[in-house]
Design a protein around this motif. Sequence first.
Motif, mmCIF file in Angstrom:
data_model
loop_
_atom_site.group_PDB
_atom_site.id
_atom_site.type_symbol
_atom_site.label_atom_id
_atom_site.label_comp_id
_atom_site.label_asym_id
_atom_site.label_seq_id
_atom_site.Cartn_x
_atom_site.Cartn_y
_atom_site.Cartn_z
ATOM 1 N N PHE A 29 0.909 -1.040 0.085
ATOM 2 C CA PHE A 29 -0.072 0.192 -0.023
ATOM 3 C C PHE A 29 1.028 1.189 0.022
ATOM 4 C CE2 PHE A 29 -2.589 3.385 1.705
ATOM 5 C CZ PHE A 29 -4.073 3.263 1.371
ATOM 6 N N LEU A 30 1.828 1.238 0.984
ATOM 7 C CA LEU A 30 2.905 2.467 0.878
ATOM 8 C C LEU A 30 3.406 2.569 -0.358
ATOM 9 C CD1 LEU A 30 4.216 1.991 4.628
ATOM 10 C CD2 LEU A 30 2.234 3.615 3.762
ATOM 11 N N LYS A 31 4.103 1.557 -0.992
ATOM 12 C CA LYS A 31 4.445 1.603 -2.495
ATOM 13 C C LYS A 31 3.580 2.232 -3.346
ATOM 14 C CE LYS A 31 6.629 -1.436 -5.923
ATOM 15 N NZ LYS A 31 5.572 -1.952 -6.774
ATOM 16 N N TRP A 32 2.362 1.673 -3.405
ATOM 17 C CA TRP A 32 1.473 2.397 -4.390
ATOM 18 C C TRP A 32 1.214 3.740 -4.042
ATOM 19 C CZ3 TRP A 32 -2.269 -2.201 -3.356
ATOM 20 C CH2 TRP A 32 -1.853 -3.338 -3.887
ATOM 21 N N LYS A 33 1.207 4.110 -2.809
ATOM 22 C CA LYS A 33 1.060 5.651 -2.342
ATOM 23 C C LYS A 33 2.248 6.716 -2.806
ATOM 24 C CE LYS A 33 0.105 8.155 1.862
ATOM 25 N NZ LYS A 33 -0.088 8.200 3.055
ATOM 26 N N GLU A 34 3.464 5.958 -2.610
ATOM 27 C CA GLU A 34 4.657 6.577 -3.105
ATOM 28 C C GLU A 34 4.799 6.621 -4.570
ATOM 29 O OE1 GLU A 34 9.284 5.368 -3.313
ATOM 30 O OE2 GLU A 34 8.512 5.420 -1.118
ATOM 31 N N GLU A 35 4.080 5.692 -5.242
ATOM 32 C CA GLU A 35 4.007 5.697 -6.863
ATOM 33 C C GLU A 35 2.992 6.724 -7.400
ATOM 34 O OE1 GLU A 35 5.289 1.098 -7.697
ATOM 35 O OE2 GLU A 35 3.200 1.795 -7.799
#
Length: 153
Positions: A29-35
């Motif tokens: 989720f945090l990766k998708w947020k960062e992307e």
Amino acid sequence: MRKILVSGCLYGDHVRYDDGDVPCLDERFLKWKEEGRLIKVCPEVFGGLSIPRPDSQRVGDKVMACTGADVTREYTIGAEETLRLAKEYEVAFAIMKEDSPSCGSRFIYDGTFTDTKTKGLGLAVEYLKKAGYPVFDEEELDQAEQLLKQIEE
């Protein structure tokens, strides 16, 4: 890069009825947020409800506040705006906060305000599903990740 619709409280915004948040800290989720994939929504806020606001639950086709006020109209406006944004951003799917009268995708509170859950959909999720969008909750990130991989292959 496909976008993902998410409940604002999972994103980390203080938009819950009690002015809280329940941020999803899963590394995917945090990766998708960062992307920049995540499109955050709060149907209740979109419908004009305040933060904080009285707790509300679905009672049949209505949404009722614990005060006895019928807030169906506000929840409907919020559900319509959530669906509009899903279409505008051509989201692949949604990740919504379980148990919410707007965002629950498997369970919601039963309308008795006794902390009792029942199988059911939040109003915004009902709109999303009727329009054909897959909806996951914060405990179904494995399935969400799998779908995203399939879509982007």
